[in-house]
Design a protein around this motif. Structure first.
Motif, PDB file in Angstrom:
ATOM      1  N   TYR A   1       0.856  -1.196   0.000  1.00  0.00           N
ATOM      2  CA  TYR A   1       0.000   0.000   0.000  1.00  0.00           C
ATOM      3  C   TYR A   1       0.884   1.235   0.000  1.00  0.00           C
ATOM      4  N   LYS A   2       0.408   2.273  -0.671  1.00  0.00           N
ATOM      5  CA  LYS A   2       1.194   3.509  -0.797  1.00  0.00           C
ATOM      6  C   LYS A   2       1.429   4.133   0.579  1.00  0.00           C
ATOM      7  N   LYS A   3       0.345   4.312   1.334  1.00  0.00           N
ATOM      8  CA  LYS A   3       0.479   4.893   2.661  1.00  0.00           C
ATOM      9  C   LYS A   3      -0.601   4.301   3.571  1.00  0.00           C
ATOM     10  N   PRO A   4      -0.276   3.224   4.294  1.00  0.00           N
ATOM     11  CA  PRO A   4      -1.279   2.613   5.171  1.00  0.00           C
ATOM     12  C   PRO A   4      -1.832   3.613   6.186  1.00  0.00           C
ATOM     13  N   TYR A   5      -3.132   3.550   6.380  1.00  0.00           N
ATOM     14  CA  TYR A   5      -3.850   4.485   7.254  1.00  0.00           C
ATOM     15  C   TYR A   5      -3.646   4.094   8.715  1.00  0.00           C
ATOM     16  N   PHE A   6      -3.336   5.073   9.549  1.00  0.00           N
ATOM     17  CA  PHE A   6      -3.249   4.820  10.992  1.00  0.00           C
ATOM     18  C   PHE A   6      -4.586   5.200  11.639  1.00  0.00           C
ATOM     19  N   PRO A   7      -5.341   4.219  12.165  1.00  0.00           N
ATOM     20  CA  PRO A   7      -6.728   4.470  12.607  1.00  0.00           C
ATOM     21  C   PRO A   7      -6.849   5.020  14.031  1.00  0.00           C
ATOM     22  N   GLU A   8      -6.194   6.130  14.301  1.00  0.00           N
ATOM     23  CA  GLU A   8      -6.148   6.682  15.660  1.00  0.00           C
ATOM     24  C   GLU A   8      -7.538   6.992  16.226  1.00  0.00           C
ATOM     25  N   GLU A   9      -8.323   7.734  15.453  1.00  0.00           N
ATOM     26  CA  GLU A   9      -9.664   8.125  15.926  1.00  0.00           C
ATOM     27  C   GLU A   9     -10.532   6.898  16.207  1.00  0.00           C
ATOM     28  N   GLU A  10     -10.459   5.925  15.296  1.00  0.00           N
ATOM     29  CA  GLU A  10     -11.269   4.708  15.443  1.00  0.00           C
ATOM     30  C   GLU A  10     -10.829   3.900  16.672  1.00  0.00           C
ATOM     31  N   MET A  11      -9.533   3.929  16.953  1.00  0.00           N
ATOM     32  CA  MET A  11      -9.023   3.201  18.125  1.00  0.00           C
ATOM     33  C   MET A  11      -9.493   3.846  19.422  1.00  0.00           C
ATOM     34  N   PHE A  12      -9.467   5.180  19.474  1.00  0.00           N
ATOM     35  CA  PHE A  12      -9.954   5.865  20.689  1.00  0.00           C
ATOM     36  C   PHE A  12     -11.447   5.589  20.902  1.00  0.00           C
ATOM     37  N   PHE A  13     -12.219   5.597  19.813  1.00  0.00           N
ATOM     38  CA  PHE A  13     -13.651   5.324  19.949  1.00  0.00           C
ATOM     39  C   PHE A  13     -13.876   3.897  20.445  1.00  0.00           C
ATOM     40  N   PHE A  14     -13.147   2.945  19.875  1.00  0.00           N
ATOM     41  CA  PHE A  14     -13.266   1.542  20.281  1.00  0.00           C
ATOM     42  C   PHE A  14     -12.943   1.401  21.771  1.00  0.00           C
ATOM     43  N   SER A  15     -11.868   2.061  22.197  1.00  0.00           N
ATOM     44  CA  SER A  15     -11.443   1.975  23.599  1.00  0.00           C
ATOM     45  C   SER A  15     -12.514   2.516  24.548  1.00  0.00           C
ATOM     46  N   GLU A  16     -13.080   3.647  24.169  1.00  0.00           N
ATOM     47  CA  GLU A  16     -14.114   4.275  24.995  1.00  0.00           C
ATOM     48  C   GLU A  16     -15.334   3.355  25.117  1.00  0.00           C
ATOM     49  N   LYS A  17     -15.748   2.804  23.978  1.00  0.00           N
ATOM     50  CA  LYS A  17     -16.938   1.946  23.983  1.00  0.00           C
ATOM     51  C   LYS A  17     -16.667   0.608  24.687  1.00  0.00           C
ATOM     52  N   SER A  18     -15.417   0.160  24.636  1.00  0.00           N
ATOM     53  CA  SER A  18     -15.095  -1.144  25.215  1.00  0.00           C
ATOM     54  C   SER A  18     -15.143  -1.151  26.740  1.00  0.00           C
ATOM     55  N   GLN A  19     -15.323   0.025  27.354  1.00  0.00           N
ATOM     56  CA  GLN A  19     -15.506   0.055  28.813  1.00  0.00           C
ATOM     57  C   GLN A  19     -16.797  -0.679  29.210  1.00  0.00           C
ATOM     58  N   LYS A  20     -17.706  -0.843  28.252  1.00  0.00           N
ATOM     59  CA  LYS A  20     -18.956  -1.579  28.525  1.00  0.00           C
ATOM     60  C   LYS A  20     -18.819  -3.068  28.202  1.00  0.00           C
ATOM     61  N   ALA A  21     -17.625  -3.464  27.737  1.00  0.00           N
ATOM     62  CA  ALA A  21     -17.467  -4.823  27.204  1.00  0.00           C
ATOM     63  C   ALA A  21     -16.513  -5.674  28.023  1.00  0.00           C
ATOM     64  N   THR A  22     -16.767  -6.986  27.971  1.00  0.00           N
ATOM     65  CA  THR A  22     -15.830  -7.994  28.480  1.00  0.00           C
ATOM     66  C   THR A  22     -15.368  -8.782  27.265  1.00  0.00           C
TER      67      THR A  22
END
Length: 301
Positions: free
Chosen positions: A140-161
């Motif tokens: 790939y020319k420039k692989p995308y770093f999914p920073e925003e998506e990772m922060f959202f996942f982390s926040e939502k995962s507080q409700k998850a096991t």
């Protein structure tokens, strides 16, 4: 109307981002959503349940999710360095893939798993029978770093096991009031199309049948609704007999060539919860009187 759709931070073959609205429409209200095959988590990210039990048989995936839940700042900052242009070349990719397969450091392994996912061919996740990650370089020319998506996942995962268990065990953890959504590896359209080496263990016909059996039992015997997505085939229709079907046409393929991607029909099979009668409390019988009903006789002094 659905709010803004949230993308998973991982690339994932068979991911459900494009089908989220249809899946959400079929999922009933519940106090917890259970996903035995969470994958990249598109359904988790785009539903609003109070709690989640998210499982996958891939330990690398669950390891990354647990680190992202517990220490998002550290893992995002450390992973960002691997998305510099200097690491986007074939030699570095294969050297880091080798490090990933050799290391037992779970934190480093989590970072490398994200790197391999975004730099590897077509976002595939594939292992050899020896359990070694073996996806080739993606160019790939420039692989995308999914920073925003990772922060959202982390926040939502507080409700998850997060758990890493066989799917059969996850069903035993479900309780009345929960709902189960299953996105198993697809039943192959043809014998040559089987794509089951996602984790070191394969998911064959026996597993497909076992899943259908567990879904039927959970809904009929335990009053727990189950929704399954799979290819729309005579085999899957026979397997999910008794479920309510809805059909979808999806543009999905493992092929990297977009022009060759043929729409594949997908089925959503919903097993509604049977009304399970509440167990009546048994009346407690009087304790046995060893003397029976012999009247007490007053003895004269």
């Amino acid at each position: 109307m659905m709010q803004k759709k949230n993308r998973a931070f991982l690339k994932w073959a068979g991911g459900k981002y494009s089908l989220v609205e249809h899946i959400q429409a079929r999922l009933p209200q519940a106090n917890k959503l259970i996903e035995p095959f969470v994958g990249a988590g598109s359904v988790f990210l785009n539903t609003q349940y109070k709690r989640y039990l998210l499982n996958d048989i891939n330990p690398d995936l669950i390891n990354l999710y647990n680190f992202l839940k517990a220490q998002p700042d550290a893992i995002i900052n450390d992973a960002r360095e691997f998305f510099s242009g200097s690491r986007n070349n074939e030699n570095t990719y294969y050297a880091l893939r080798e490090e990933f397969n050799a290391t037992e450091d779970e934190y480093y392994r989590a970072i490398l798993f994200l790197y391999l996912n975004r730099h590897g061919y077509n976002g595939l996740c594939r292992y050899s029978l020896q359990g070694r990650f073996n996806v080739p370089f993606g160019r790939y020319k420039k692989p995308y770093f999914p920073e925003e998506e990772m922060f959202f996942f982390s926040e939502k995962s507080q409700k998850a096991t997060f758990t890493c268990l066989p799917f059969e065990k996850v069903f035993t953890r479900a309780r009345k009031g929960n709902v189960i959504y299953c996105d198993p590896p697809y039943a192959p359209i043809s014998k040559t199309a089987a794509f089951t080496s996602y984790a070191a263990r394969s998911f064959g016909q026996d597993s497909q049948e076992k899943l259908a059996e567990l879904a039927t039992r959970a809904s009929k015997k335990r009053g727990i609704p189950v929704l399954i997505s799979n290819h729309d085939l005579p085999f899957t229709r026979a397997l999910y007999q008794g479920a309510d079907f809805s059909m979808l046409s999806v543009k999905r393929s493992i092929s990297q060539n977009g022009a060759k991607r043929q729409p594949a029909d997908e089925i959503l099979a919903y097993f509604p919860p049977a009304k399970v009668p509440l167990k009546k409390k048994r009346k407690r019988s009087a304790p046995n009187n060893t003397l029976g009903h012999v009247p007490l006789i007053k003895v004269a002094n």
